[in-house]
Design an enzyme around this catalytic site. Structure first.
Site, PDB file in Angstrom:
ATOM      1  N   ARG A 147      -8.652  32.235  15.760  1.00 17.33           N
ATOM      2  CA  ARG A 147      -8.284  31.120  16.628  1.00 17.33           C
ATOM      3  C   ARG A 147      -6.802  30.822  16.420  1.00 17.33           C
ATOM      4  O   ARG A 147      -6.364  30.524  15.305  1.00 17.33           O
ATOM      5  CB  ARG A 147      -9.129  29.879  16.287  1.00 17.33           C
ATOM      6  CG  ARG A 147      -8.708  28.699  17.097  1.00 17.33           C
ATOM      7  CD  ARG A 147      -9.483  27.421  16.833  1.00 17.33           C
ATOM      8  NE  ARG A 147      -8.838  26.407  17.630  1.00 17.33           N
ATOM      9  CZ  ARG A 147      -8.505  25.196  17.223  1.00 17.33           C
ATOM     10  NH1 ARG A 147      -8.831  24.782  16.011  1.00 17.33           N
ATOM     11  NH2 ARG A 147      -7.866  24.362  18.019  1.00 17.33           N
ATOM     12  N   HIS A 173      -2.185  22.992  21.737  1.00 15.53           N
ATOM     13  CA  HIS A 173      -2.292  22.438  20.383  1.00 15.53           C
ATOM     14  C   HIS A 173      -1.003  21.648  20.119  1.00 15.53           C
ATOM     15  O   HIS A 173      -0.224  21.972  19.237  1.00 15.53           O
ATOM     16  CB  HIS A 173      -2.507  23.571  19.374  1.00 15.53           C
ATOM     17  CG  HIS A 173      -3.033  23.135  18.034  1.00 15.53           C
ATOM     18  ND1 HIS A 173      -4.179  23.656  17.463  1.00 15.53           N
ATOM     19  CD2 HIS A 173      -2.569  22.231  17.136  1.00 15.53           C
ATOM     20  CE1 HIS A 173      -4.390  23.108  16.287  1.00 15.53           C
ATOM     21  NE2 HIS A 173      -3.421  22.225  16.056  1.00 15.53           N
ATOM     22  N   GLU A 203      -8.084  18.771  19.540  1.00 12.39           N
ATOM     23  CA  GLU A 203      -8.091  17.399  19.023  1.00 12.39           C
ATOM     24  C   GLU A 203      -7.353  16.403  19.927  1.00 12.39           C
ATOM     25  O   GLU A 203      -6.361  15.790  19.516  1.00 12.39           O
ATOM     26  CB  GLU A 203      -7.495  17.359  17.616  1.00 12.39           C
ATOM     27  CG  GLU A 203      -8.265  18.205  16.628  1.00 12.39           C
ATOM     28  CD  GLU A 203      -7.703  18.139  15.204  1.00 12.39           C
ATOM     29  OE1 GLU A 203      -6.691  17.460  14.973  1.00 12.39           O
ATOM     30  OE2 GLU A 203      -8.287  18.788  14.320  1.00 12.39           O
ATOM     31  N   ASN A 223     -13.947  20.272  14.775  1.00 10.60           N
ATOM     32  CA  ASN A 223     -13.049  20.302  13.615  1.00 10.60           C
ATOM     33  C   ASN A 223     -13.523  19.211  12.677  1.00 10.60           C
ATOM     34  O   ASN A 223     -13.512  18.030  13.043  1.00 10.60           O
ATOM     35  CB  ASN A 223     -11.603  20.007  14.036  1.00 10.60           C
ATOM     36  CG  ASN A 223     -11.022  21.077  14.951  1.00 10.60           C
ATOM     37  OD1 ASN A 223     -11.672  22.068  15.266  1.00 10.60           O
ATOM     38  ND2 ASN A 223      -9.793  20.872  15.386  1.00 10.60           N
ATOM     39  N   TYR A 242     -13.214  17.405   8.881  1.00 11.44           N
ATOM     40  CA  TYR A 242     -12.508  17.244   7.609  1.00 11.44           C
ATOM     41  C   TYR A 242     -13.171  16.214   6.703  1.00 11.44           C
ATOM     42  O   TYR A 242     -13.311  16.438   5.517  1.00 11.44           O
ATOM     43  CB  TYR A 242     -11.026  16.890   7.860  1.00 11.44           C
ATOM     44  CG  TYR A 242     -10.276  18.105   8.395  1.00 11.44           C
ATOM     45  CD1 TYR A 242      -9.782  19.066   7.529  1.00 11.44           C
ATOM     46  CD2 TYR A 242     -10.125  18.317   9.761  1.00 11.44           C
ATOM     47  CE1 TYR A 242      -9.132  20.208   8.006  1.00 11.44           C
ATOM     48  CE2 TYR A 242      -9.486  19.453  10.242  1.00 11.44           C
ATOM     49  CZ  TYR A 242      -8.994  20.386   9.357  1.00 11.44           C
ATOM     50  OH  TYR A 242      -8.374  21.521   9.823  1.00 11.44           O
ATOM     51  N   GLU A 290     -12.407  24.265  12.980  1.00 12.27           N
ATOM     52  CA  GLU A 290     -11.517  24.006  11.836  1.00 12.27           C
ATOM     53  C   GLU A 290     -12.312  23.351  10.722  1.00 12.27           C
ATOM     54  O   GLU A 290     -13.158  22.483  10.993  1.00 12.27           O
ATOM     55  CB  GLU A 290     -10.371  23.026  12.182  1.00 12.27           C
ATOM     56  CG  GLU A 290      -9.271  23.616  13.001  1.00 12.27           C
ATOM     57  CD  GLU A 290      -8.128  22.623  13.236  1.00 12.27           C
ATOM     58  OE1 GLU A 290      -7.899  21.722  12.397  1.00 12.27           O
ATOM     59  OE2 GLU A 290      -7.480  22.762  14.280  1.00 12.27           O
TER      60      GLU A 290
HETATM   61  O1  IFM Z   1      -2.973  21.157  10.692  1.00 10.12           O
HETATM   62  C1  IFM Z   1      -3.893  20.414  11.392  1.00 10.12           C
HETATM   63  C2  IFM Z   1      -4.235  21.058  12.713  1.00 10.12           C
HETATM   64  O2  IFM Z   1      -3.093  21.268  13.485  1.00 10.12           O
HETATM   65  C3  IFM Z   1      -5.183  20.206  13.493  1.00 10.12           C
HETATM   66  N1  IFM Z   1      -6.336  19.828  12.696  1.00 10.12           N
HETATM   67  C4  IFM Z   1      -6.112  19.341  11.369  1.00 10.12           C
HETATM   68  C5  IFM Z   1      -5.185  20.253  10.607  1.00 10.12           C
HETATM   69  C6  IFM Z   1      -4.931  19.686   9.203  1.00 10.12           C
HETATM   70  O3  IFM Z   1      -4.335  18.440   9.305  1.00 10.12           O
END
Ligand code: IFM
Length: 445
Positions: free
Chosen positions: A78, A122, A167, A293, A295, A354
């Site tokens: 990706r 992006h 995002e 994504n 986190y 992600e």
């Molecule tokens: O680096 C970023 C990415 O560009 C978008 N998602 C989160 C990542 C970490 O912050």
């Protein structure tokens, strides 16, 4: 003995990157300026004045980077296309040299047996479009559709699936509401039209991709939101935050309507941005897959001041990444189960587009291996509960330009020395390679 996770046969393994974070070469071969070139030149905008002018020099070193990916045994890569490389002013005739770079990249990936999974946007909007209002201007959505047609006509013969946006929540909040990212507007709730115009852009681009027989995904940054306590005030605040972070960007796509934002004093037309017929356009092309994504989760309590209807609460007693982000792997299971509960049959297959962590510059790398292993375990738990997850793209292949943090946050499986551009695989790189090989040995490709 390599780690093994109970993930389905055919599960796709990948890594993720983005153009401005790795390419560099910002003035080469006719690339136009992007909002990130402008923003990074603003004193104090980015830590230590770092910029993406050189980044990982991937524009020139992509063969070396693809060799690293081939050695990992990846199914997919990706990456994102830099819109200002393709259309230097965001509209009109394509820049042949910009397209030629992506030809070289895609062909080299295919030669290495890796399926390209490009993201169209992006965050590196052509500066000329920002000068005309950026995502606050409805016309940007139509320019995005035009750009999509250009690249899909050019690469669609070799690239089967496309991610429209990365995002949109983060881009709206950091870029337009808080001013922490480019283009640096601090409009708070007046940023909301930037959400709708991105989603409209998605809808128009999705139709263009679909007309060409191509698959369509979007990569949303989602978080399971939990109230800090069962009190009605905390629950109401968590509901309000969930609407802003998650539902605003997923309900229109899957349910064809915006969530209730009355806690913000905002009506369903998002300050007049939503025109009749827009939601039909956004949903007209069903998603082939939802990119997630992940986190961390978010804990929310009742507001402590009158500005917004929520306040963030720290998650206690959990490890933290170098960025300070809480590490809560089971949040990924909860998020995926929440999505199924919320959207039911409307939920398309999921790809984790992600997931990863920043760590100190230390090649020991145990923290990253633990992070990835525990999150894959959490993912496997969701799949055993029946959630259809098709792949996992870890963020990121390389240490790279982490937006407002510059080069200070290192997310890579591969260490990059930004003085010499030397790449050194970390321990997590070897771990990921073994994991992929073991999965294939157990389950086949
Ligand atoms: O680096 C970023 C990415 O560009 C978008 N998602 C989160 C990542 C970490 O912050």
């Amino acid at each position: 003995m390599p780690d093994r996770f109970d993930l389905p046969a055919g599960f796709r393994w990948g890594v993720a990157t983005a153009a401005y974070q790795i390419e560099g070469a910002v003035e080469e071969d006719g690339r136009g300026p992007s909002i990130w070139d402008t923003f990074t030149a603003r004193p104090g905008a980015v830590r230590d004045g770092h910029t993406g002018a050189v980044a990982c020099d991937h524009y020139h070193r992509y063969p070396e980077d693809i060799a690293l990916m081939k050695d990992l045994g990846l199914d997919g890569y990706r990456f994102s296309l830099a819109w200002p490389r393709v259309q230097p002013t965001g509209t009109g005739r394509a820049n042949p040299a910009g397209l030629a770079f992506y030809d070289r990249l895609v062909d080299a990936l295919l030669d290495a047996g890796i399926t390209p999974l490009p993201t169209l946007f992006h965050w590196d909007l052509p500066q000329a479009l920002e000068d005309a209002g950026g995502w606050l201007n409805r016309d940007t959505a139509y320019r995005f559709a035009e750009y999509t047609e250009v690249v899909a006509d050019h690469l669609g013969d070799r690239v089967p699936a496309w991610i429209t946006l990365n995002e949109p929540f983060v881009h709206m909040v950091y870029g337009y509401a808080l001013g922490i990212h480019a283009p640096g507007h601090a409009l708070v709730l007046d940023a909301l039209p930037a959400a709708h115009h991105q989603l409209l852009a998605h809808g128009l681009a999705a139709a263009a991709l679909h007309r060409r027989g191509l698959d369509v995904l979007i990569a949303n940054n989602l978080t399971p939101v939990r109230p800090a306590s069962p009190s009605p005030e905390d629950v109401a605040a968590a509901t309000a935050y969930d609407a802003l972070h998650n539902r605003l960007f997923t309900d229109p796509l899957l349910l064809g309507r915006y969530p209730d934002l009355s806690a913000y004093g905002v009506g369903p037309d998002l300050h007049g941005a939503v025109h009749p017929g827009d939601l039909d356009l956004i949903t007209a092309t069903p998603l082939t897959g939802l990119g997630v994504n992940y986190y961390n989760p978010t804990h929310i309590a009742a507001p402590t001041d009158p500005g917004l209807p929520f306040t963030f609460v720290d998650i206690p007693d959990v490890p933290r990444t170098a960025f300070g982000w809480p590490v809560v792997p089971e949040g990924l299971t909860h998020l995926l189960l929440d999505l199924r509960d919320r959207y039911g049959a409307a939920l398309p297959p999921i790809t984790i587009t992600e997931n990863g962590c920043s760590t100190p510059e230390d090649l020991d790398d145990t923290f990253r291996i633990d992070y990835l292993a525990t999150h894959l375990d959490a993912l496997a738990s969701a799949t055993t509960e029946g959630i259809d997850v098709r792949g996992y793209y870890t963020w990121s292949l390389l240490d790279n330009f982490e937006w407002a943090e510059g080069y200070h946050q290192r997310f890579g499986l591969v260490h990059v020395d930004f003085d010499t551009q030397e790449r050194t695989p970390k321990a997590s790189y070897g771990w990921y390679r073994e994991l992929i090989a073991a999965h294939r040995a157990d389950r086949g490709r």
